[in-house]
Write a protein that holds these residues in place. Structure first.
Motif, PDB file in Angstrom:
ATOM      1  N   TYR A   1       0.748  -1.192  -0.128  1.00 44.40           N
ATOM      2  CA  TYR A   1       0.050  -0.243  -0.016  1.00 44.40           C
ATOM      3  C   TYR A   1       0.849   1.242  -0.046  1.00 44.40           C
ATOM      4  O   TYR A   1       1.822   1.328   0.874  1.00 44.40           O
ATOM      5  CB  TYR A   1      -0.950  -0.022   1.234  1.00 44.40           C
TER       6      TYR A   1
ATOM      7  N   ARG B   1      -3.938  10.892  -1.575  1.00 44.78           N
ATOM      8  CA  ARG B   1      -4.429   9.949  -0.659  1.00 44.78           C
ATOM      9  C   ARG B   1      -3.160   9.735   0.533  1.00 44.78           C
ATOM     10  O   ARG B   1      -2.115   9.958   0.074  1.00 44.78           O
ATOM     11  CB  ARG B   1      -4.514   8.589  -1.255  1.00 44.78           C
TER      12      ARG B   1
ATOM     13  N   CYS C   1     -15.969   4.659   8.710  1.00 43.18           N
ATOM     14  CA  CYS C   1     -16.442   4.222   7.452  1.00 43.18           C
ATOM     15  C   CYS C   1     -17.812   4.783   7.012  1.00 43.18           C
ATOM     16  O   CYS C   1     -17.951   5.203   6.041  1.00 43.18           O
ATOM     17  CB  CYS C   1     -16.636   2.495   7.284  1.00 43.18           C
TER      18      CYS C   1
ATOM     19  N   ASN D   1     -15.406   9.570   2.961  1.00 44.63           N
ATOM     20  CA  ASN D   1     -15.750   8.806   1.890  1.00 44.63           C
ATOM     21  C   ASN D   1     -14.369   8.101   1.342  1.00 44.63           C
ATOM     22  O   ASN D   1     -13.232   8.494   1.602  1.00 44.63           O
ATOM     23  CB  ASN D   1     -16.029  10.006   0.722  1.00 44.63           C
ATOM     24  N   ASN D   2     -14.561   6.950   0.454  1.00 46.79           N
ATOM     25  CA  ASN D   2     -13.510   6.319  -0.043  1.00 46.79           C
ATOM     26  C   ASN D   2     -12.288   5.709   0.749  1.00 46.79           C
ATOM     27  O   ASN D   2     -11.395   5.977   0.558  1.00 46.79           O
ATOM     28  CB  ASN D   2     -12.934   7.287  -1.160  1.00 46.79           C
ATOM     29  N   VAL D   3     -12.727   5.376   2.014  1.00 46.69           N
ATOM     30  CA  VAL D   3     -11.834   4.799   3.106  1.00 46.69           C
ATOM     31  C   VAL D   3     -11.512   3.273   2.501  1.00 46.69           C
ATOM     32  O   VAL D   3     -12.350   2.440   2.195  1.00 46.69           O
ATOM     33  CB  VAL D   3     -12.645   4.639   4.471  1.00 46.69           C
ATOM     34  N   GLU D   4      -9.983   3.102   2.581  1.00 45.96           N
ATOM     35  CA  GLU D   4      -9.503   1.701   2.475  1.00 45.96           C
ATOM     36  C   GLU D   4      -9.141   1.078   3.604  1.00 45.96           C
ATOM     37  O   GLU D   4      -8.029   2.002   3.974  1.00 45.96           O
ATOM     38  CB  GLU D   4      -8.521   1.816   1.144  1.00 45.96           C
TER      39      GLU D   4
ATOM     40  N   ILE E   1      -6.889   7.182   3.251  1.00 40.16           N
ATOM     41  CA  ILE E   1      -8.253   8.129   2.994  1.00 40.16           C
ATOM     42  C   ILE E   1      -7.658   9.155   2.255  1.00 40.16           C
ATOM     43  O   ILE E   1      -6.397   9.356   2.279  1.00 40.16           O
ATOM     44  CB  ILE E   1      -8.702   8.773   4.556  1.00 40.16           C
ATOM     45  N   ASP E   2      -8.631   9.956   1.832  1.00 43.62           N
ATOM     46  CA  ASP E   2      -8.298  11.224   1.168  1.00 43.62           C
ATOM     47  C   ASP E   2      -7.628  12.173   2.081  1.00 43.62           C
ATOM     48  O   ASP E   2      -8.242  12.385   3.163  1.00 43.62           O
ATOM     49  CB  ASP E   2      -9.497  11.834   0.357  1.00 43.62           C
TER      50      ASP E   2
ATOM     51  N   GLN F   1      -9.619  14.543   3.891  1.00 43.12           N
ATOM     52  CA  GLN F   1     -10.673  14.260   4.942  1.00 43.12           C
ATOM     53  C   GLN F   1      -9.790  13.900   6.431  1.00 43.12           C
ATOM     54  O   GLN F   1     -10.250  13.519   7.260  1.00 43.12           O
ATOM     55  CB  GLN F   1     -11.421  12.866   4.441  1.00 43.12           C
TER      56      GLN F   1
END
Length: 167
Positions: A6, A12, A114, A118-121, A134-135, A138
């Protein structure tokens, strides 16, 4: 946990979030102690947690690592011994109350992240923390979630940033 490499990219960030002294802090916050040892145990244990976290919050060049590492060993070791039948600290009900409360906290924390970001991995979840991507925009919202949970539970959350995580 899914194995992989990762890396940060395109706005990000990788952030590892960890609860400071999770199980000892939960015991203190909830007023838990091995029943046969009485509340005196909690007074000493609570003092050790507080002293360690105060020391850990100091700038790195001013910290007493003997206190930080020694108290960590004593606190976690004491907690661990509550699950060993041959230990004078043995109290399975105390151990399970503490463990279950900790895992419920982690679940509640991740659920809030979560639901609100938005868009959490999710990279990984462990017994006292989570690693997520995360972005970057955020991050402040993520910190607000963490601060709200700290106010609610008195559990302190630490953050560490990575350019790359290999799982």
């Amino acid at each position: 946990n899914k194995s992989g490499i990762y890396e940060i990219k395109d706005g990000r960030i990788i952030i590892d979030l960890d609860v400071s002294s999770l199980y000892p802090s939960i015991a203190v916050t909830l007023g838990l102690y091995p029943e046969h040892l009485g509340k005196e145990f909690l007074e000493v244990y609570g003092w050790m947690v507080k002293t360690r976290l105060i020391e850990k919050a100091k700038p790195k060049d001013q910290r007493d690592n003997v206190i930080i590492n020694g108290f960590k060993l004593a606190l976690n070791g004491s907690y661990g011994k509550t699950g060993e039948e041959t230990s004078f600290l043995y109290d399975p009900l105390y151990k399970y109350k503490t463990t279950i409360a900790g895992q419920l906290f982690i679940c509640m924390w991740l659920e809030r992240i979560c639901n609100q970001l938005n868009n959490v991995e999710i990279i990984q979840v462990n017994t006292d923390g989570i690693s997520i991507i995360i972005d970057e925009n955020q991050l402040e919202l993520c910190r607000n979630i963490n601060n709200d949970l700290t106010k609610l539970t008195n559990l302190e959350i630490e953050e560490t940033f990575y350019d790359k995580m290999i799982v």
